[in-house]
Scaffold this active site. Structure first.
Site, short mmCIF file in Angstrom:
data_model
loop_
_atom_site.label_atom_id
_atom_site.label_comp_id
_atom_site.label_asym_id
_atom_site.label_seq_id
_atom_site.Cartn_x
_atom_site.Cartn_y
_atom_site.Cartn_z
N PHE A 99 48.04 1.70 30.66
CA PHE A 99 47.45 2.58 29.76
C PHE A 99 48.02 3.98 30.05
O PHE A 99 48.19 4.44 30.92
CB PHE A 99 45.97 2.64 30.24
CG PHE A 99 44.91 3.60 29.49
CD1 PHE A 99 44.39 3.22 28.43
CD2 PHE A 99 44.48 4.78 30.01
CE1 PHE A 99 43.29 3.97 27.80
CE2 PHE A 99 43.92 5.49 29.62
CZ PHE A 99 43.20 5.13 28.61
N ALA A 100 48.90 4.39 28.81
CA ALA A 100 49.56 5.59 28.96
C ALA A 100 48.98 6.59 28.32
O ALA A 100 49.26 7.16 27.13
CB ALA A 100 51.01 5.19 28.48
N GLU B 217 50.02 12.99 30.97
CA GLU B 217 51.59 13.50 31.15
C GLU B 217 51.71 14.56 32.05
O GLU B 217 50.64 15.13 32.58
CB GLU B 217 51.57 14.36 29.56
CG GLU B 217 51.57 13.18 28.31
CD GLU B 217 51.81 13.87 26.91
OE1 GLU B 217 51.98 14.92 27.03
OE2 GLU B 217 51.70 12.91 25.99
N PRO B 218 52.94 15.21 32.33
CA PRO B 218 53.37 16.17 33.42
C PRO B 218 52.23 17.40 33.24
O PRO B 218 51.67 17.87 33.99
CB PRO B 218 54.60 16.55 33.18
CG PRO B 218 55.32 15.30 32.72
CD PRO B 218 54.27 14.67 31.60
N GLY C 140 46.82 16.02 32.29
CA GLY C 140 46.03 14.98 33.21
C GLY C 140 44.67 15.39 32.94
O GLY C 140 44.22 14.52 32.22
N SER C 141 44.09 16.27 33.69
CA SER C 141 42.74 16.44 33.51
C SER C 141 42.45 16.82 31.98
O SER C 141 41.38 16.54 31.51
CB SER C 141 42.02 17.45 34.51
OG SER C 141 41.97 16.95 35.52
N ILE D 29 51.87 6.51 35.28
CA ILE D 29 51.37 5.29 34.57
C ILE D 29 51.21 3.88 35.23
O ILE D 29 52.30 3.45 35.64
CB ILE D 29 52.30 5.02 33.26
CG1 ILE D 29 52.42 6.41 32.44
CG2 ILE D 29 51.75 3.78 32.44
CD1 ILE D 29 51.04 6.79 31.82
N GLU E 227 41.59 8.20 36.86
CA GLU E 227 40.51 7.65 35.49
C GLU E 227 39.69 9.02 35.58
O GLU E 227 38.59 8.85 35.28
CB GLU E 227 39.85 6.39 35.85
CG GLU E 227 40.85 5.62 35.19
CD GLU E 227 40.37 3.90 35.30
OE1 GLU E 227 39.21 3.90 34.83
OE2 GLU E 227 41.09 3.24 35.68
N THR F 48 39.33 12.86 37.64
CA THR F 48 39.01 13.49 38.88
C THR F 48 37.52 13.62 39.30
O THR F 48 36.74 13.86 38.01
CB THR F 48 39.63 14.89 39.04
OG1 THR F 48 39.07 15.59 38.18
CG2 THR F 48 40.97 14.73 39.09
#
Ligand code: CAA
Length: 397
Positions: free
Chosen positions: A135-136, A139-140, A143-144, A169, A373, A375
């Site tokens: 599941f991608a 990204e840098p 995130g959240s 990933i 998944e 925070t």
């Protein structure tokens, strides 16, 4: 360890008899992993592939996905079954839980939103354990804030041309295919995001970094450079990607809570074993009131976490929207498990921080759950937003 006590929650009204049978069966089966330590695994990719194959052969992956026509147990994702399996695998071994969870999370966008062709191509292999998904989303710089993702999917003839970077990933480098979330040119925020199935061998997909974390598992940064993905690999409609990601997470966050319950139960059991044997000042540790206080604290946290987890799973299986309940379960159970494991380390004393001791490995295994998944902070945000929404517009609740 006392299996009957550990499985006593199967009597709760959230479960049906089929779950009770399943819970006992997976508990007995996963016992094979209990003595394995993840630090002793030399080749994590190989170990993971072997576990996935074993899970497939034993039939457990039939629960991670859905669609009887493709080999699954049920036609929809059955979150109570997924959660019971994760709880018991996590109790036994972090990597077994990880392998099962990722078969489910990685394929869920296809399970939930894929067309018949996509399901027929990918789900049977995922369920047999011969195909590994990923599941991608992250990204840098996203995130959240998942809607900030920048990987671009530019339509060109019969293809989408992918350019961008995905990181954190799980199964990166090991997966046979990736569900990649990317945006159409000129779009912003949660709009214009697409979910695409990208096979690992597609030219332009490159693993640029393997990431090593506290509890070893396959994890990577992936670059897409002019990666041409056939349009038929689009899941759902263009622009539906964000909702596909959120709905996938709504289902699987509950199972992260279940894994946390499994880690916490193991920590409690390991503690009980320790405190009833270890002598101090002529007494066992268990006879000291300070120890009893810790045990009471740990047991309360385990039960509260399990109640929130299986309440959310039951609601989801009843077809209700569970955005708030999933977030409540994920937030509370992962935070609770962290505290329970920490108490276990304290009760084990010096041995608790000795590399390779079960509670020491639990200490490293449980920490990422409060981050991945979504925070703990994101879960709190979701809970508060849902409560406020219901308060301000009661009829929408
Ligand atoms: N179900 C259905 N639709 C949803 C939804 C849900 N749970 N959540 C949001 N949406 C919809 C909204 O209704 C809205 O739709 P409309 O525009 O049509 O009204 C749209 O999506 C945008 O919603 P928001 O405005 O609420 O979006 P947001 O940008 O404010 O973000 C968020 C919401 C909940 C914070 C989200 O960004 C989020 O969940 N962040 C965490 C991301 C995350 O979990 N990352 C983990 C990566 S995966 C991973 O870790 C896997 C691994 O490797 C192990």
């Amino acid at each position: 360890m006392d299996v009957a006590r550990r499985l006593s929650h199967l009597e709760w009204p959230f479960f049906e008899d089929s779950h009770r049978v399943l819970g006992e069966a997976i508990s007995a089966w996963s016992h094979r992993f209990t003595s394995g330590l993840f630090d002793e695994i030399e080749n994590i990719d190989l170990a993971c592939r072997n576990i996935v194959r074993e899970l497939g052969e034993a039939g457990w992956l039939k629960y991670a996905s859905a669609g009887r026509a493709f080999g699954a147990k049920h036609d929809g994702l059955e979150v109570r079954s997924i959660s019971l399996i994760r709880e018991n695998l996590a109790y036994a071994h972090e990597l077994a839980d990880f392998a099962f969870a990722m078969q489910g999370l990685g394929s869920a966008p296809i399970t939930l939103f894929g067309n018949e062709r996509q399901k027929a191509r990918y789900l049977p292999g995922v369920i047999r354990g011969s195909l590994i998904p990923a599941f991608a989303l992250s990204e840098p710089e996203a995130g959240s804030d998942a809607a900030a993702l920048a990987t671009e999917a530019r339509p060109e003839g019969e293809f989408y041309i992918l350019n961008g970077l995905k990181t954190w990933i799980s199964n990166g480098g090991l997966a046979d295919f990736y569900v990649v979330f990317a945006r159409l040119p000129g779009t912003q925020g949660s709009k214009g995001i697409c979910a695409l199935i990208v096979e690992a061998e597609t030219p332009g997909l490159e693993i640029v970094e393997r990431i090593h974390v506290t509890a070893p598992h396959p994890l990577a940064t992936i670059a897409f450079r002019g990666c041409a993905v056939p349009r038929e690999q689009l899941i759902g409609e263009e622009g539906e990607g964000f909702k596909i990601a959120m709905k996938t997470l709504d289902a699987f966050r509950i199972s992260v809570a279940a894994a946390a319950v499994g880690f916490a139960r193991r920590a409690l059991d390991e503690s009980l074993d320790r405190v009833t044997k270890r002598k101090v000042f002529g007494l066992t540790l268990a006879e000291l009131q300070l120890t009893q206080s810790k045990l009471a604290h740990m047991a309360s946290l385990v039960d509260a976490a399990a109640l929130l987890t299986y309440r959310a799973a039951w609601m989801k299986d009843c077809g209700k929207r569970t955005t708030k309940e999933a977030a409540l379960a994920k937030w509370f159970a992962t935070e609770a498990a962290q505290r329970v494991v920490d108490e276990a380390v304290q009760l084990w004393g010096g041995l608790g921080v000795r590399r390779g001791n079960v509670v020491e490995t639990l200490y490293r295994a449980v920490r990422p759950l409060r981050i991945y998944e979504g925070t703990s902070e994101i879960q709190q945000l979701i809970i508060a937003r849902e409560i406020l929404k219901t308060f301000l517009s009661p009829s929408d609740g």
